[in-house]
Every structure is written in C-alpha cells, then in structure tokens.
Design a protein around this motif. Structure first.
Motif, PDB file in Angstrom:
ATOM      1  N   GLU A  59       4.046  -3.525  -9.261  1.00  0.00           N
ATOM      2  CA  GLU A  59       3.350  -2.330  -9.731  1.00  0.00           C
ATOM      3  C   GLU A  59       3.380  -1.244  -8.655  1.00  0.00           C
ATOM      4  OE1 GLU A  59       1.758  -1.529 -12.613  1.00  0.00           O
ATOM      5  OE2 GLU A  59       2.264  -3.402 -13.638  1.00  0.00           O
ATOM      6  N   ASN A  60       3.542   0.010  -9.099  1.00  0.00           N
ATOM      7  CA  ASN A  60       3.603   1.161  -8.193  1.00  0.00           C
ATOM      8  C   ASN A  60       2.284   1.911  -8.070  1.00  0.00           C
ATOM      9  OD1 ASN A  60       6.432   0.580  -8.994  1.00  0.00           O
ATOM     10  ND2 ASN A  60       6.879   2.390  -7.746  1.00  0.00           N
ATOM     11  N   TYR A  61       1.413   1.796  -9.076  1.00  0.00           N
ATOM     12  CA  TYR A  61       0.210   2.617  -9.134  1.00  0.00           C
ATOM     13  C   TYR A  61      -1.019   1.721  -9.238  1.00  0.00           C
ATOM     14  CZ  TYR A  61       3.798   6.055 -10.143  1.00  0.00           C
ATOM     15  OH  TYR A  61       4.923   6.843 -10.077  1.00  0.00           O
ATOM     16  N   LEU A  62      -1.937   1.915  -8.322  1.00  0.00           N
ATOM     17  CA  LEU A  62      -3.076   1.008  -8.210  1.00  0.00           C
ATOM     18  C   LEU A  62      -3.946   0.997  -9.457  1.00  0.00           C
ATOM     19  CD1 LEU A  62      -4.825  -0.933  -6.578  1.00  0.00           C
ATOM     20  CD2 LEU A  62      -5.962   1.052  -5.578  1.00  0.00           C
ATOM     21  N   GLN A  63      -4.326   2.173  -9.946  1.00  0.00           N
ATOM     22  CA  GLN A  63      -5.233   2.231 -11.096  1.00  0.00           C
ATOM     23  C   GLN A  63      -4.621   1.529 -12.305  1.00  0.00           C
ATOM     24  OE1 GLN A  63      -6.613   6.200 -11.977  1.00  0.00           O
ATOM     25  NE2 GLN A  63      -7.413   5.628 -13.984  1.00  0.00           N
ATOM     26  N   GLU A  64      -3.360   1.779 -12.533  1.00  0.00           N
ATOM     27  CA  GLU A  64      -2.670   1.133 -13.660  1.00  0.00           C
ATOM     28  C   GLU A  64      -2.625  -0.374 -13.473  1.00  0.00           C
ATOM     29  OE1 GLU A  64       1.842   0.842 -15.527  1.00  0.00           O
ATOM     30  OE2 GLU A  64       1.319   2.561 -14.285  1.00  0.00           O
ATOM     31  N   ALA A  65      -2.316  -0.823 -12.267  1.00  0.00           N
ATOM     32  CA  ALA A  65      -2.233  -2.256 -11.999  1.00  0.00           C
ATOM     33  C   ALA A  65      -3.577  -2.947 -12.188  1.00  0.00           C
ATOM     34  CB  ALA A  65      -1.722  -2.482 -10.575  1.00  0.00           C
ATOM     35  N   LEU A  66      -4.646  -2.333 -11.683  1.00  0.00           N
ATOM     36  CA  LEU A  66      -5.967  -2.946 -11.819  1.00  0.00           C
ATOM     37  C   LEU A  66      -6.384  -3.059 -13.274  1.00  0.00           C
ATOM     38  CD1 LEU A  66      -7.906  -1.271  -8.858  1.00  0.00           C
ATOM     39  CD2 LEU A  66      -6.874  -3.558  -8.949  1.00  0.00           C
ATOM     40  N   PRO A  86       4.007   3.806  -3.160  1.00  0.00           N
ATOM     41  CA  PRO A  86       3.529   4.496  -1.953  1.00  0.00           C
ATOM     42  C   PRO A  86       2.100   4.062  -1.608  1.00  0.00           C
ATOM     43  CG  PRO A  86       4.553   6.041  -3.476  1.00  0.00           C
ATOM     44  CD  PRO A  86       4.407   4.754  -4.218  1.00  0.00           C
ATOM     45  N   LEU A  87       1.851   3.892  -0.327  1.00  0.00           N
ATOM     46  CA  LEU A  87       0.547   3.418   0.137  1.00  0.00           C
ATOM     47  C   LEU A  87      -0.268   4.558   0.714  1.00  0.00           C
ATOM     48  CD1 LEU A  87       1.696   0.123   1.824  1.00  0.00           C
ATOM     49  CD2 LEU A  87      -0.070   0.260   0.080  1.00  0.00           C
ATOM     50  N   GLN A  88      -1.487   4.700   0.229  1.00  0.00           N
ATOM     51  CA  GLN A  88      -2.415   5.688   0.745  1.00  0.00           C
ATOM     52  C   GLN A  88      -3.612   4.960   1.355  1.00  0.00           C
ATOM     53  OE1 GLN A  88      -3.321   8.179  -2.593  1.00  0.00           O
ATOM     54  NE2 GLN A  88      -1.306   9.162  -2.616  1.00  0.00           N
ATOM     55  N   ALA A  89      -4.147   5.501   2.429  1.00  0.00           N
ATOM     56  CA  ALA A  89      -5.218   4.826   3.149  1.00  0.00           C
ATOM     57  C   ALA A  89      -6.436   4.561   2.279  1.00  0.00           C
ATOM     58  CB  ALA A  89      -5.605   5.642   4.375  1.00  0.00           C
ATOM     59  N   ASN A  90      -6.740   5.469   1.342  1.00  0.00           N
ATOM     60  CA  ASN A  90      -7.937   5.284   0.519  1.00  0.00           C
ATOM     61  C   ASN A  90      -7.755   4.227  -0.564  1.00  0.00           C
ATOM     62  OD1 ASN A  90      -6.187   6.731  -1.111  1.00  0.00           O
ATOM     63  ND2 ASN A  90      -7.736   8.166  -1.853  1.00  0.00           N
ATOM     64  N   LYS A  91      -6.568   3.626  -0.654  1.00  0.00           N
ATOM     65  CA  LYS A  91      -6.333   2.590  -1.663  1.00  0.00           C
ATOM     66  C   LYS A  91      -6.127   1.213  -1.052  1.00  0.00           C
ATOM     67  CE  LYS A  91      -4.442   5.596  -5.263  1.00  0.00           C
ATOM     68  NZ  LYS A  91      -4.564   6.909  -4.636  1.00  0.00           N
ATOM     69  N   THR A  92      -6.110   1.111   0.263  1.00  0.00           N
ATOM     70  CA  THR A  92      -5.761  -0.168   0.875  1.00  0.00           C
ATOM     71  C   THR A  92      -6.781  -1.270   0.605  1.00  0.00           C
ATOM     72  OG1 THR A  92      -6.765   0.565   2.967  1.00  0.00           O
ATOM     73  CG2 THR A  92      -4.369   0.856   2.721  1.00  0.00           C
ATOM     74  N   LYS A  93      -8.061  -0.931   0.487  1.00  0.00           N
ATOM     75  CA  LYS A  93      -9.072  -1.976   0.292  1.00  0.00           C
ATOM     76  C   LYS A  93      -8.846  -2.721  -1.017  1.00  0.00           C
ATOM     77  CE  LYS A  93     -14.051  -2.847   0.429  1.00  0.00           C
ATOM     78  NZ  LYS A  93     -15.399  -2.256   0.652  1.00  0.00           N
ATOM     79  N   LYS A  94      -8.633  -1.987  -2.091  1.00  0.00           N
ATOM     80  CA  LYS A  94      -8.410  -2.647  -3.385  1.00  0.00           C
ATOM     81  C   LYS A  94      -7.061  -3.347  -3.432  1.00  0.00           C
ATOM     82  CE  LYS A  94     -11.567   0.160  -6.128  1.00  0.00           C
ATOM     83  NZ  LYS A  94     -11.716   1.095  -7.280  1.00  0.00           N
ATOM     84  N   ILE A  95      -6.065  -2.762  -2.798  1.00  0.00           N
ATOM     85  CA  ILE A  95      -4.756  -3.417  -2.755  1.00  0.00           C
ATOM     86  C   ILE A  95      -4.863  -4.734  -1.995  1.00  0.00           C
ATOM     87  CG2 ILE A  95      -2.429  -3.243  -1.777  1.00  0.00           C
ATOM     88  CD1 ILE A  95      -2.541  -0.237  -2.453  1.00  0.00           C
ATOM     89  N   VAL A 109      -0.920   1.848  10.868  1.00  0.00           N
ATOM     90  CA  VAL A 109      -2.300   2.086  10.448  1.00  0.00           C
ATOM     91  C   VAL A 109      -2.562   1.494   9.068  1.00  0.00           C
ATOM     92  CG1 VAL A 109      -1.799   4.379   9.473  1.00  0.00           C
ATOM     93  CG2 VAL A 109      -4.128   3.821  10.233  1.00  0.00           C
ATOM     94  N   ILE A 110      -1.584   1.559   8.182  1.00  0.00           N
ATOM     95  CA  ILE A 110      -1.752   0.970   6.854  1.00  0.00           C
ATOM     96  C   ILE A 110      -1.817  -0.548   6.963  1.00  0.00           C
ATOM     97  CG2 ILE A 110      -0.617   0.602   4.635  1.00  0.00           C
ATOM     98  CD1 ILE A 110      -1.913   3.325   4.824  1.00  0.00           C
ATOM     99  N   ALA A 111      -0.936  -1.133   7.756  1.00  0.00           N
ATOM    100  CA  ALA A 111      -0.967  -2.583   7.944  1.00  0.00           C
ATOM    101  C   ALA A 111      -2.291  -3.029   8.549  1.00  0.00           C
ATOM    102  CB  ALA A 111       0.202  -3.007   8.826  1.00  0.00           C
ATOM    103  N   GLN A 117      -9.039  -5.501   5.695  1.00  0.00           N
ATOM    104  CA  GLN A 117      -9.679  -5.495   4.385  1.00  0.00           C
ATOM    105  C   GLN A 117      -9.280  -6.669   3.502  1.00  0.00           C
ATOM    106  OE1 GLN A 117      -8.382  -1.556   3.299  1.00  0.00           O
ATOM    107  NE2 GLN A 117     -10.171  -0.567   4.210  1.00  0.00           N
ATOM    108  N   ARG A 118      -8.411  -7.533   3.970  1.00  0.00           N
ATOM    109  CA  ARG A 118      -8.046  -8.708   3.189  1.00  0.00           C
ATOM    110  C   ARG A 118      -9.241  -9.654   3.124  1.00  0.00           C
ATOM    111  NH1 ARG A 118      -4.568 -10.297  -0.819  1.00  0.00           N
ATOM    112  NH2 ARG A 118      -3.799 -12.432  -0.529  1.00  0.00           N
ATOM    113  N   PRO A 119      -9.732  -9.981   1.934  1.00  0.00           N
ATOM    114  CA  PRO A 119     -10.887 -10.876   1.831  1.00  0.00           C
ATOM    115  C   PRO A 119     -10.608 -12.224   2.490  1.00  0.00           C
ATOM    116  CG  PRO A 119     -10.515  -9.747  -0.252  1.00  0.00           C
ATOM    117  CD  PRO A 119      -9.331  -9.439   0.619  1.00  0.00           C
ATOM    118  N   PRO A 120     -11.564 -12.747   3.244  1.00  0.00           N
ATOM    119  CA  PRO A 120     -11.323 -13.968   4.021  1.00  0.00           C
ATOM    120  C   PRO A 120     -11.056 -15.213   3.177  1.00  0.00           C
ATOM    121  CG  PRO A 120     -13.642 -13.314   4.128  1.00  0.00           C
ATOM    122  CD  PRO A 120     -12.899 -12.175   3.496  1.00  0.00           C
ATOM    123  N   HIS A 121     -11.487 -15.214   1.916  1.00  0.00           N
ATOM    124  CA  HIS A 121     -11.266 -16.393   1.079  1.00  0.00           C
ATOM    125  C   HIS A 121      -9.862 -16.438   0.498  1.00  0.00           C
ATOM    126  CE1 HIS A 121     -12.305 -13.325  -1.942  1.00  0.00           C
ATOM    127  NE2 HIS A 121     -11.682 -14.087  -2.822  1.00  0.00           N
TER     128      HIS A 121
END
Length: 246
Positions: A59-66, A86-95, A109-111, A117-121
C-alpha cells in the motif's frame, strides 16, 4: 468472465511469468515473492486475491491502507502488509504499528521514528532502503554514495530489521536497458554484504519489467496493474471517501 475470475486469471498469469523467469535465468523455483500492490483497490478485490492464495499486499497511502485493514471482511485474516509509498514524519507512528514491512525508508530520521514507535509486543519491523537508482530528482530514495552509511545506521536501530533494498527505476522498454538499474541495485546489495550487513531482499520489478528484475536477482516483485488492472484516483475516492494524501 466476472471480476473475481478475471483477478484469479491475472494472478495465475503473473505467477507463471515469475516461474518462467526463474527458470530462464537460473533462479531457484520459488525464490521470487509476489507483492500485490493494492493501492486504489477496494477491499473486496483484496479479499478475492487473498482467497486465490495471495498473502502479501503493498500500500502507498496510509489512510487507504488503514481503512482496508479495519474492513471486517479482511481484519484478522493474517495478511502481510507492506508500506511502499512516500514516508512523512507525521505518519510514522501508525505505519510502525500496522505494517510488517516498510520498503521506502530513505532517511535516518524516518527510520529512527519507526524504531521508537514500533509497539514492543510486535516483532521487529522489516525495512528496505529505497535507493534512487536512476538519480531522478523527481523520485525519493537515498543515493548510492550515501547508501552504506545509511544502511549501517539503520541496521543498528532497535525494533527494526534491515532486510534489503528497493528501487523504482526510470521506465524503459528495451530489455537490456531495463536490466541495467536492477544490476546496479544488486551490486549495491553485494557491497553491503561485503561490509558485513546480512541483507536478503531485493525489492525490484513491476508489471512491465519483472523479468528483467528477476534476471538481476530480485527476491520480491511489486505488481499492481498486471494483477488488479488499471486503477485511478477516482476509484480510491469512491471507495474510501477522499481523493488522496500525498
């Protein structure tokens, strides 16, 4: 032939192309994975592809993928989702929380944000570095000169697993011209191997050039149009109620 039968036939044709290319270029059978690029594709088509044995979707677009991930007919189905846009900083948490792979990392910085923000579980997030292999100003990606430094920095981050490289080369119709950028990406991966980075993924090749990519060592091909047919922003807007993000 209805839409579901057409999709199954498309998948079969793409799988046959992959198998034929593996045989033609001396690759091990089954060594190339098909990533079905489902941007602009409604959830019912994704479900049909899943029913036909396709498990990995890009998927290319976060909102569509979610929206697709939350669809009750898909949620919990065990699909593997790859973020390839494309990766934007304001989308990294959900990604970081919703995807198994991110293939379009080209900045430290994105990495770092994805790692933090990767959940520990969840298991480590699989990462590919996007390389601007054709040095096009219009495309994202790290340059070959900066690649080793970025790869070493990303590989050291917790909660991530650096898997390999991805590219979107300049389109070409001649087979030899198609192979050239894929060869350059393979050689870049080999240099990283020599530097002690145990990478295993070359994500390269799309509907028009997958054979050239497999000839040069692709382990994953990203196929949208040849599987799902032509798509448009209108389809995305009608299916998900918006016109786009990036």
């Amino acid at each position: 032939m209805d839409a579901t039968e057409t999709l199954r036939a498309n998948l079969d044709r793409v799988r046959q192309r992959i198998t034929a290319a593996e045989a033609r270029f001396g690759r091990r059978v089954g060594s190339v994975q098909l990533l079905a690029v489902s941007k602009g594709v409604a959830a019912d088509k994704v479900r049909d592809a899943w029913a036909a044995g396709q498990c990995c979707f890009g998927e290319n677009y976060l909102q569509e993928a979610l929206a697709k991930m939350a669809d009750p007919t898909l949620d919990g189905a065990g699909m593997e989702w790859h973020f390839i846009g494309p990766l934007q900083a304001n989308k990294t948490k959900k990604i970081a929380a919703h995807f198994a792979w991110v293939q379009s990392v080209d900045r430290l910085v994105i990495a770092q944000r994805l790692s933090e923000q990767r959940p520990p579980h969840l298991p480590p997030l699989n990462i590919c570095l996007q390389v601007n292999i054709s040095a096009e100003s219009s495309k994202s990606g790290v340059g070959l000169e900066q690649l080793r430094n970025l790869a070493e920095q990303v590989a050291a981050l917790p909660h991530l697993r650096l898997r390999g490289l991805m590219c979107i080369p300049k389109p070409a119709t001649d087979f030899a011209q198609q192979r050239a950028p894929f060869r350059a990406l393979r050689e870049a991966l080999e240099k990283l191997h020599a530097a002690g980075l145990p990478l295993d993924t070359l994500s390269m090749g799309m509907s028009d050039d997958l054979e050239a990519a497999i000839a040069e060592g692709a382990t994953m091909v990203r196929i949208g149009r040849a599987v799902f047919g032509e798509r448009s922003s209108k389809v995305r807007s009608e299916a998900y109620g918006y016109a786009g993000e990036e």
